[in-house]
Design a protein around this motif. Structure first.
Motif, PDB file in Angstrom:
ATOM      1  N   ALA A 171      17.189   9.520  59.429  1.00  0.00           N
ATOM      2  CA  ALA A 171      16.237  10.641  59.981  1.00  0.00           C
ATOM      3  C   ALA A 171      15.839  11.761  59.273  1.00  0.00           C
ATOM      4  O   ALA A 171      14.661  12.332  59.358  1.00  0.00           O
ATOM      5  CB  ALA A 171      16.797  10.995  61.313  1.00  0.00           C
ATOM      6  N   LEU A 172      17.027  12.238  58.237  1.00  0.00           N
ATOM      7  CA  LEU A 172      16.675  13.388  57.608  1.00  0.00           C
ATOM      8  C   LEU A 172      15.625  12.955  56.443  1.00  0.00           C
ATOM      9  O   LEU A 172      14.509  13.870  56.356  1.00  0.00           O
ATOM     10  CB  LEU A 172      17.935  13.624  56.947  1.00  0.00           C
ATOM     11  N   TRP A 173      15.761  12.018  55.613  1.00  0.00           N
ATOM     12  CA  TRP A 173      14.759  11.408  54.700  1.00  0.00           C
ATOM     13  C   TRP A 173      13.411  11.278  55.406  1.00  0.00           C
ATOM     14  O   TRP A 173      12.352  11.639  54.825  1.00  0.00           O
ATOM     15  CB  TRP A 173      14.919  10.111  54.189  1.00  0.00           C
ATOM     16  N   PHE A 174      13.292  10.762  56.546  1.00  0.00           N
ATOM     17  CA  PHE A 174      11.947  10.568  57.238  1.00  0.00           C
ATOM     18  C   PHE A 174      11.365  11.962  57.675  1.00  0.00           C
ATOM     19  O   PHE A 174      10.128  12.123  57.302  1.00  0.00           O
ATOM     20  CB  PHE A 174      11.914   9.509  58.512  1.00  0.00           C
ATOM     21  N   GLY A 175      12.057  12.669  58.437  1.00  0.00           N
ATOM     22  CA  GLY A 175      11.584  13.911  58.729  1.00  0.00           C
ATOM     23  C   GLY A 175      11.227  14.942  57.569  1.00  0.00           C
ATOM     24  O   GLY A 175      10.231  15.496  57.503  1.00  0.00           O
ATOM     25  N   GLY A 176      12.172  14.817  56.587  1.00  0.00           N
ATOM     26  CA  GLY A 176      11.911  15.654  55.265  1.00  0.00           C
ATOM     27  C   GLY A 176      10.692  15.002  54.583  1.00  0.00           C
ATOM     28  O   GLY A 176       9.954  16.060  54.002  1.00  0.00           O
ATOM     29  N   GLY A 177      10.726  13.813  54.444  1.00  0.00           N
ATOM     30  CA  GLY A 177       9.143  13.253  53.852  1.00  0.00           C
ATOM     31  C   GLY A 177       7.745  13.988  54.535  1.00  0.00           C
ATOM     32  O   GLY A 177       7.120  14.123  53.952  1.00  0.00           O
TER      33      GLY A 177
END
Length: 138
Positions: free
Chosen positions: A36-42
């Protein structure tokens, strides 16, 4: 015929989405938070940095370049970004795994430079070809 193709693509997309969700549900909580962090951060990185930067560069290029160069330069820019993002994880990591010589066994920095030089040489060839083409061929 087109409706059947669309229905097939819709079903395939729904099935692949369901399959992906079932795989995600097998992750533990820590891994799900990382995804979720990588997806949202992207998404945030794209919307807050890349999109405005791309728009600014595009507007600046339109002011500096002749109209016949706009499309080839835009294609070259897209290829440059894609190639750079693909190569980013391995550039500069030559021989990062000394115990396994088959991992990262080539000079990725040189490969990236060769690819970028090729892309921009093609941009020049296309732009000049469009300039020299007759109006009917444009």
């Amino acid at each position: 015929m087109i409706t059947a193709v669309r229905a097939g693509l819709l079903l395939a997309g729904l099935w692949l989405g369901w399959y992906g969700i079932t795989l995600l549900l097998e992750f533990n909580t820590r891994d799900l938070m990382s995804v979720a962090l990588w997806f949202g951060g992207g998404i945030l990185l794209h919307d807050a940095v890349f999109a405005p930067l791309s728009a600014a560069i595009g507007l600046g290029a339109r002011r500096l370049l002749p109209a016949g160069w706009w499309a080839p330069a835009a294609c070259g820019a897209v290829c440059t970004v894609a190639l750079t993002l693909i190569a980013a994880p391995v550039v500069g990591r030559r021989n990062a795994m000394p115990d396994n010589a088959t991992v990262l066994d080539r000079n990725y920095s040189a490969g990236l430079m060769i690819a970028l030089i090729t892309v921009w040489a093609l941009v020049v060839v296309v732009a000049l070809g469009r300039r020299w083409a007759s109006p009917a061929q444009r």
